[in-house]
Design a protein around this motif. Structure first.
Motif, PDB file in Angstrom:
ATOM      1  N   LEU A   9       0.826  -1.203   0.000  1.00 53.11           N
ATOM      2  CA  LEU A   9       0.000   0.000   0.000  1.00 53.11           C
ATOM      3  C   LEU A   9       0.867   1.262   0.000  1.00 53.11           C
ATOM      4  O   LEU A   9       0.593   2.221  -0.749  1.00 53.11           O
ATOM      5  N   LEU A  10       1.906   1.284   0.820  1.00 54.74           N
ATOM      6  CA  LEU A  10       2.791   2.458   0.851  1.00 54.74           C
ATOM      7  C   LEU A  10       3.514   2.648  -0.476  1.00 54.74           C
ATOM      8  O   LEU A  10       3.656   3.781  -0.964  1.00 54.74           O
ATOM      9  N   ALA A  11       3.983   1.553  -1.073  1.00 51.42           N
ATOM     10  CA  ALA A  11       4.645   1.665  -2.375  1.00 51.42           C
ATOM     11  C   ALA A  11       3.679   2.156  -3.443  1.00 51.42           C
ATOM     12  O   ALA A  11       4.037   2.989  -4.297  1.00 51.42           O
ATOM     13  N   GLY A  12       2.442   1.674  -3.415  1.00 56.70           N
ATOM     14  CA  GLY A  12       1.457   2.128  -4.384  1.00 56.70           C
ATOM     15  C   GLY A  12       1.107   3.590  -4.223  1.00 56.70           C
ATOM     16  O   GLY A  12       0.971   4.329  -5.207  1.00 56.70           O
ATOM     17  N   VAL A  13       0.958   4.038  -2.975  1.00 57.98           N
ATOM     18  CA  VAL A  13       0.651   5.451  -2.736  1.00 57.98           C
ATOM     19  C   VAL A  13       1.801   6.340  -3.200  1.00 57.98           C
ATOM     20  O   VAL A  13       1.593   7.397  -3.818  1.00 57.98           O
ATOM     21  N   THR A  14       3.034   5.914  -2.933  1.00 59.32           N
ATOM     22  CA  THR A  14       4.197   6.700  -3.369  1.00 59.32           C
ATOM     23  C   THR A  14       4.261   6.803  -4.888  1.00 59.32           C
ATOM     24  O   THR A  14       4.488   7.892  -5.445  1.00 59.32           O
ATOM     25  N   ALA A  15       4.057   5.687  -5.584  1.00 54.86           N
ATOM     26  CA  ALA A  15       4.088   5.713  -7.049  1.00 54.86           C
ATOM     27  C   ALA A  15       2.944   6.546  -7.619  1.00 54.86           C
ATOM     28  O   ALA A  15       3.129   7.304  -8.583  1.00 54.86           O
ATOM     29  N   ALA A  16       1.770   6.437  -7.030  1.00 49.30           N
ATOM     30  CA  ALA A  16       0.637   7.211  -7.527  1.00 49.30           C
ATOM     31  C   ALA A  16       0.850   8.709  -7.314  1.00 49.30           C
ATOM     32  O   ALA A  16       0.529   9.525  -8.189  1.00 49.30           O
ATOM     33  N   LEU A  17       1.400   9.091  -6.160  1.00 50.27           N
ATOM     34  CA  LEU A  17       1.672  10.514  -5.916  1.00 50.27           C
ATOM     35  C   LEU A  17       2.725  11.051  -6.876  1.00 50.27           C
ATOM     36  O   LEU A  17       2.623  12.187  -7.356  1.00 50.27           O
ATOM     37  N   ALA A  18       3.744  10.233  -7.166  1.00 51.72           N
ATOM     38  CA  ALA A  18       4.754  10.667  -8.137  1.00 51.72           C
ATOM     39  C   ALA A  18       4.137  10.830  -9.523  1.00 51.72           C
ATOM     40  O   ALA A  18       4.449  11.789 -10.249  1.00 51.72           O
TER      41      ALA A  18
END
Length: 391
Positions: free
Chosen positions: A297-306
């Protein structure tokens, strides 16, 4: 009388040396809308706080903890809800939650449940079904275990809806739209327009029905529905045309030139991030995915924000007086995240306390540690500024 004599008649006497002209007393404005400007909380902080309480509700079926979550959100809404039309949506979400709970109980009574139970409450007439409907039962024996399980399950979904209703009542849709990234601006406008269409439609229907009642004309039945529906549809079309003209005049939908490499990178990051968010959320909601749910979830949120950051270059726009993200926003977000993290941890360490048993049927108990963690969600009621009274 000589020229050097004292003035006669109604002349003004000379001012004494000790007399001084009156001076204006400075006044200080302390309260009200004309006093010191109080910066409202960032709307995204309210949404993060509410969604965190909703995530906490998905980690338990204990009715005592779920009731405590509902009471926490209701207290914050009562203390910090502004006096605006969109803030009155909280009661609608509460009614929707009650309807969901009632529907869940109705399905459990009429369709039955595969749970075995020994405490029979009532036996309904059972309707025979054909062979292709195996596994479905209409009527039959209704047990206390079935109703209890359905009540726990329905209350969890009702709590989630009430937490989302708290976000709608506390966060201004217009200010939330201003805070969205540039890549989501067009989608945000579409969502805000869709959310504001229904209240305007209801207001038009109420206004036209009241006008027809004052004129002594029918406002119910098929004839009244047709005579009220046509003006409502006409008003909706006029608002749509006016909104389209206003959006076009403000340059809505215009994009800037972006290199193809940045566009491909943006699409890859956004798509991969959303997939990671879906996989991580599924892991958090299941017992088997508790180990990989949070990292994914944290990796997905980081990629989506980028991806959203890069995608914002295609829609350059300016913000007039943007809402600041200050210490209060961090406190509100942290209080909700602490509640979600505490209940997620408690569901792993002590699952029996957060998921009371149905077979055998036992009374739920209130675990002290999760209950104390839920009370952290009351922090926004004390650290955020009160809503301004209308002038």
């Amino acid at each position: 009388m000589g020229a050097g004599g004292p003035p006669s008649g109604g002349g003004t006497p000379p001012a004494r040396a000790s007399e001084t002209p009156p001076t204006a007393t400075p006044t200080h404005r302390t309260h009200g809308t004309h006093g010191t400007h109080r910066t409202p909380l960032h709307p995204a902080a309210w949404w993060l706080w509410s969604l965190s309480l909703g995530i906490a509700a998905t980690r338990t079926t204990n009715p005592l903890l779920l009731t405590l979550l509902i009471a926490t959100s209701a207290y914050v809404v009562a203390a910090r809800r502004p006096n605006t039309p969109w803030a009155r949506s909280y009661s609608s979400f509460v009614r929707l939650a009650l309807a969901v709970l009632l529907i869940r109980l109705t399905f459990a009574v009429t369709l039955g449940s595969p749970l075995p139970g020994t405490h029979t409450l009532v036996t309904l007439p059972e309707v025979p079904l054909p062979d292709w409907a195996q596994g479905i039962r209409l009527g039959g024996r209704v047990t206390a275990e079935t109703l209890t399980f359905a009540f726990y399950d329905g209350l969890k979904l009702a709590t989630l809806l009430i937490c989302v209703g708290a976000a709608n009542a506390l966060a201004s849709p217009t200010r939330l739209l201003k805070s969205l990234p540039g890549a989501l601006y067009e989608m945000g406008v579409a969502v805000v327009v869709a959310l504001t269409f229904a209240p305007n439609l209801i207001a038009d229907v109420q206004r036209l029905r009241a006008a027809r009642r004052l004129r002594g004309r029918p406002d119910s039945g098929l004839r009244g529905l047709l005579q009220v529906g046509l003006p409502v549809l006409e008003g909706a079309l006029e608002r749509s045309v006016a909104l389209a003209a206003a959006m076009d005049a403000r340059g809505y939908g215009r994009t800037a030139d972006v290199p193809p490499g940045i566009r491909r990178t943006t699409n890859a990051l956004t798509l991969g991030g959303l997939l990671g968010v879906c996989a991580g959320t599924y892991g958090l909601l299941t017992a088997e995915g508790g180990t990989y749910g949070i990292p994914v979830l944290l990796a997905g949120v980081t990629a989506a924000l980028a991806g959203l950051r890069l995608g914002g270059r295609r829609t350059p726009r300016t913000r007039y007086r943007p809402d600041p993200w200050g210490a209060r926003a961090w406190l509100v977000t942290a209080s909700g995240a602490a509640v979600a993290a505490a209940l997620a941890l408690a569901s792993v360490r002590d699952p029996a306390a957060l998921h009371p048993g149905v077979i055998p049927l036992t009374a739920p108990t209130l675990p002290l540690y999760p209950a104390a963690a839920i009370l952290l969600g009351l922090l926004p009621a004390f650290v955020t500024p009160p809503p301004e009274e209308p002038s």
